[in-house]
Design a protein around this motif. Structure first.
Motif, PDB file in Angstrom:
ATOM      1  N   ASP A 332       0.797  -1.247   0.000  1.00 31.89           N
ATOM      2  CA  ASP A 332       0.000   0.000   0.000  1.00 31.89           C
ATOM      3  C   ASP A 332       0.824   1.289   0.000  1.00 31.89           C
ATOM      4  OD1 ASP A 332      -2.324  -1.409  -0.042  1.00 31.89           O
ATOM      5  OD2 ASP A 332      -2.956  -0.932   2.018  1.00 31.89           O
ATOM      6  N   TRP A 371      -0.163   2.175  -5.629  1.00 33.20           N
ATOM      7  CA  TRP A 371      -1.510   2.758  -5.512  1.00 33.20           C
ATOM      8  C   TRP A 371      -1.634   3.725  -4.341  1.00 33.20           C
ATOM      9  CZ3 TRP A 371      -0.539  -2.438  -6.335  1.00 33.20           C
ATOM     10  CH2 TRP A 371      -0.409  -3.241  -5.202  1.00 33.20           C
ATOM     11  N   THR A 373      -2.732   3.672  -1.443  1.00 34.36           N
ATOM     12  CA  THR A 373      -4.089   3.669  -0.873  1.00 34.36           C
ATOM     13  C   THR A 373      -4.161   2.543   0.151  1.00 34.36           C
ATOM     14  OG1 THR A 373      -4.886   4.185  -3.100  1.00 34.36           O
ATOM     15  CG2 THR A 373      -6.559   3.477  -1.527  1.00 34.36           C
ATOM     16  N   PRO A 385      -8.168   0.985  -6.521  1.00 27.80           N
ATOM     17  CA  PRO A 385      -7.538   2.116  -7.214  1.00 27.80           C
ATOM     18  C   PRO A 385      -7.045   1.689  -8.604  1.00 27.80           C
ATOM     19  CG  PRO A 385      -6.229   1.393  -5.298  1.00 27.80           C
ATOM     20  CD  PRO A 385      -7.474   0.579  -5.295  1.00 27.80           C
ATOM     21  N   ASP A 386      -6.977   2.666  -9.522  1.00 29.06           N
ATOM     22  CA  ASP A 386      -6.603   2.351 -10.910  1.00 29.06           C
ATOM     23  C   ASP A 386      -5.250   1.654 -10.999  1.00 29.06           C
ATOM     24  OD1 ASP A 386      -8.935   3.343 -11.826  1.00 29.06           O
ATOM     25  OD2 ASP A 386      -8.122   5.339 -12.331  1.00 29.06           O
ATOM     26  N   GLU A 387      -4.311   2.073 -10.125  1.00 30.01           N
ATOM     27  CA  GLU A 387      -2.960   1.487 -10.184  1.00 30.01           C
ATOM     28  C   GLU A 387      -2.991   0.005  -9.814  1.00 30.01           C
ATOM     29  OE1 GLU A 387      -3.795   4.161  -8.524  1.00 30.01           O
ATOM     30  OE2 GLU A 387      -2.620   5.845  -9.285  1.00 30.01           O
ATOM     31  N   LEU A 388      -3.873  -0.372  -8.893  1.00 25.94           N
ATOM     32  CA  LEU A 388      -4.004  -1.795  -8.530  1.00 25.94           C
ATOM     33  C   LEU A 388      -4.621  -2.575  -9.696  1.00 25.94           C
ATOM     34  CD1 LEU A 388      -3.900  -4.234  -6.622  1.00 25.94           C
ATOM     35  CD2 LEU A 388      -6.042  -3.456  -5.601  1.00 25.94           C
ATOM     36  N   LYS A 389      -5.622  -1.942 -10.331  1.00 25.84           N
ATOM     37  CA  LYS A 389      -6.225  -2.602 -11.513  1.00 25.84           C
ATOM     38  C   LYS A 389      -5.156  -2.824 -12.578  1.00 25.84           C
ATOM     39  CE  LYS A 389     -10.829  -0.631 -11.027  1.00 25.84           C
ATOM     40  NZ  LYS A 389     -11.542   0.592 -11.374  1.00 25.84           N
ATOM     41  N   TYR A 391      -1.936  -3.126 -12.061  1.00 27.25           N
ATOM     42  CA  TYR A 391      -1.004  -4.161 -11.573  1.00 27.25           C
ATOM     43  C   TYR A 391      -1.565  -5.549 -11.887  1.00 27.25           C
ATOM     44  CZ  TYR A 391       2.290  -6.368  -8.209  1.00 27.25           C
ATOM     45  OH  TYR A 391       3.282  -7.118  -7.622  1.00 27.25           O
TER      46      TYR A 391
END
Ligand code: GDP
Ligand code: IMO
Ligand code: MG
Length: 418
Positions: A332, A371, A373, A385-389, A391
């Motif tokens: 995170d 992310w 977050t 979050p978009d960055e996790l998507k 990833y």
């Protein structure tokens, strides 16, 4: 009906216990098929943390049958301790746990032999959990072992004969030991006798015929497999999917889904090569945030970035059909997340897991944006979050297998099914 199998794709401790506990309500039966008390599978719910070693992780759900199958090596002393802890929590397990007669027993002298062998290896020791796993499987394949079924058949004489053999072997080592645990061993044997002994291959196949849903819980991880792991720094059983067939007595055609579980980064406990290991501040951060200390031995786990060369190898060996990513929340606070996508071995680029990891291996990393977050309260994919998507999409593209679950904390509730 087919058996689903859940396997660790790294060096163990991927969160198998937690995820088996989460999946258990979907199954009638949970079975362990290899390994023994070298495993430490953690379950957390209602603010209780529980670590299981020999016992399958379905034990906390009353309606689930748990089977210790033939491929497992069982330590009566550790088993006794586990039973005591469960009974203290009010779990009545004599009703929903059965043990294969063909499972091998770990004797106190197996553990002593393990310790003596490791001490003799000095710097090149395996980093074994010292639970007697290697010597017990050696006696199994050497056709000297004692099995659970022997408990009912002239057990003391058989025990003494094997113990004498071990004492003879121990003379080869300069190693001090005591046999004080023998008494506890026999106490443990009496505890084992409270459970129903079964021939798990007949039981499991008839459960399948009767349309029962079965989940097989792997122990350790693919990179610790005796044939395909980073030999000799491995455990002594087949941790891969094929081991589920021999460890339970089911045909390959009986295997259904293969759940491959991995951490969003990598850890390893014990010795042996680890190409993406971090020896810097980021490695310490992963260890501290992820609380990476062994569930069985308390040893600090070595930490590093996710390694796709190793993951692809594990997916190939196991025929993984669904991926489960755990400990995602540990990343995170990282601004940048690195993922190894290839190795440079002696200067040459490869994406194939090499025969010898002793060579000079330099991982080639792809960097992804973190992310930043707190994921721990997220329960639905739309909240990602978009960055996790991104990833997850990156991993799915590389690995060619869908990520079906994302775990964001140790608790039973902290998981998102996609
Ligand atoms: P196993 O051997 O594969 O069952 O894994 P272990 O229980 O040895 O180690 C996994 C550790 O991570 C345990 O302490 C779990 O409680 C914890 N854990 C599991 N899933 C998650 C997760 O998604 N996030 C965090 N922070 N911890 C997790
Ligand atoms: P779970 O099921 C992590 C490692 C040991 C050592 C090597 C050989 O909890 O994921 P052994 O005691 O089998 O002779 O040790 O394998 N090892 C594990 N590492 N998780 C485990 O189990 C392990 N079981 C064994 O640290 O390097
Ligand atoms: Mg563990």
């Amino acid at each position: 009906m087919k058996i689903d199998v859940l396997l660790g794709l790294q060096w163990g401790d991927e969160g198998k216990g937690k995820v088996v506990d989460v999946l258990t309500p979907r199954y009638d039966v949970i079975t362990r098929f290899q390994g023994g008390p070298n495993a430490g599978h953690t379950l957390e719910f209602n603010n209780i943390k529980h670590i299981l070693h020999n016992i399958p992780s379905g034990i906390f759900r009353e309606d689930t049958l748990n089977i210790i199958s033939n491929g497992v090596v069982l330590d009566p002393i550790v088993f006794q301790r586990e039973i005591d802890a469960l009974e203290k929590m009010g779990v009545d397990i004599t009703k929903n746990l059965v043990i294969s007669k063909k499972a091998h027993l770990i004797l106190p002298t197996h553990r002593i032999l393990d310790a003596a062998s490791e001490a003799a290896k000095g710097k090149s020791k395996i980093g074994s959990t010292l639970k007697g796993i290697g010597p017990t499987y050696m006696d199994k394949t050497g056709r000297n072992g004692l099995r659970v079924g022997d408990i009912e058949l002239d057990f003391e004489n058989k025990y003494n004969a094997l113990k004498e053999k071990h004492l003879h072997l121990l003379k080869l080592y300069d190693f001090d030991f005591s046999l004080e645990e023998e008494e506890k061993f026999f106490e443990g044997i009496r505890t084992i006798q409270r459970f129903k002994f079964v021939e798990s291959e007949f039981l499991i196949n008839s459960l399948l015929e009767n349309q029962k849903k079965i989940l097989a819980e792997g122990a350790q991880g693919t990179l610790l497999d005796i044939d395909f792991g980073s030999y000799p720094f491995v455990t002594s059983s087949n941790t891969i999917c094929a081991g589920a067939c021999t460890g339970m007595g089911v045909a390959p055609s009986a295997i259904g889904e293969v759940f491959g579980i991995f951490k969003a980064y990598c850890t390893r406990v014990g010795s042996g090569p680890f190409p993406s290991e971090l020896h810097d501040k980021e490695g310490d951060e992963l260890r501290n945030i992820g609380n990476e200390f062994g569930s069985t031995t308390g040893r600090p786990r070595r930490c590093g970035w996710l390694d796709l060369v190793a993951l692809k190898y594990s997916i190939m060996l196991n025929g993984v059909t669904q991926l489960i990513m755990t400990k995602t929340d540990v990343l995170d606070s990282f601004e940048t997340i690195k993922v190894a996508t290839a190795y440079k071995v002696n200067g040459e680029l490869t994406d194939q897991f090499p025969y010898s990891l002793e060579e000079e291996i330099e991982p080639v990393y792809t960097e992804l944006t973190g992310w930043n977050t707190d994921l721990t309260d997220i329960r639905e994919k739309v909240q990602f979050p978009d960055e996790l998507k991104a990833y997850i999409a990156f991993l799915e593209k590389e690995l060619k297998v869908p990520v079906k679950f994302v775990s964001v904390g140790p608790d039973r509730e902290q998981i998102i099914e996609i």
